[in-house]
Design a protein around this motif. Structure first.
Motif, PDB file in Angstrom:
ATOM      1  N   LYS A 197      28.578 -75.647 -22.420  1.00 35.51           N
ATOM      2  CA  LYS A 197      29.170 -75.741 -21.086  1.00 35.51           C
ATOM      3  C   LYS A 197      28.285 -76.519 -20.128  1.00 35.51           C
ATOM      4  N   LYS A 198      26.971 -76.371 -20.249  1.00 39.92           N
ATOM      5  CA  LYS A 198      26.022 -76.975 -19.308  1.00 39.92           C
ATOM      6  C   LYS A 198      25.376 -78.247 -19.842  1.00 39.92           C
ATOM      7  N   PHE A 214      18.417 -73.136 -17.084  1.00 45.05           N
ATOM      8  CA  PHE A 214      19.548 -73.832 -16.477  1.00 45.05           C
ATOM      9  C   PHE A 214      19.584 -73.639 -14.974  1.00 45.05           C
TER      10      PHE A 214
END
Length: 154
Positions: free
Chosen positions: A25-26, A152
């Motif tokens: 996702k990141k 993150f």
């Protein structure tokens, strides 16, 4: 004992799947170099833990289990390395296979200490060592995943 080891195997697999989903996702927010380091770290630690637990679950056939762990850890390294680029794909593969082989060899020594000329232990002590080291590897996977997920935010 078997239920505990299967539980550790499933828990490590679920943590690895969750970490992969979050990294997927990141993946657009980190650079190639950072992604390669993350892929190598995640695949190495997960492969080590999975290789050790799979070796603990093994009874006798060492060669077949080693090949199985190599396939699993290489696939794990490729999937984490595919998040970034081709260079990370190769480094993730190599880091995954090295982690898997280290976990397998470490598990074999814990099960049979006489492989390294260590004094042989009783069956109770071997089972106790298997529980302690599988718990340690699971805690290591949890700490590594937590640090990667924390990175993150920073």
């Amino acid at each position: 004992m078997l239920f505990f080891l299967y539980g550790m195997l499933i828990l490590n697999g679920l943590i690895g799947a969750f970490l992969y989903i979050m990294m997927h996702k990141k993946r657009k927010i980190f650079s190639d170099r950072y992604g390669m380091i993350m892929a190598m770290c995640a695949s190495g630690v997960l492969s080590f833990a999975l290789g050790m637990v799979i070796e603990f679950l093994n009874k006798n056939d060492f060669i077949v289990i080693t090949i199985l762990v190599l396939v699993i850890s290489g696939t794990l390294g490729i999937t984490f390395g595919a998040l970034v680029r081709f260079q990370s794909l190769l480094s993730g593969f190599f880091q995954g296979t090295v982690g898997g082989v280290m976990g397998t060899m470490f598990g074999a020594v814990v099960k049979n200490p006489s492989l390294c000329n260590l004094p042989s232990e009783s069956l109770y002590t071997v089972e106790q060592s298997m529980v302690i080291f599988s718990l340690f590897s699971t805690v290591l996977v949890i700490v590594t995943a937590s640090l990667l997920l924390y990175s993150f935010r920073v």
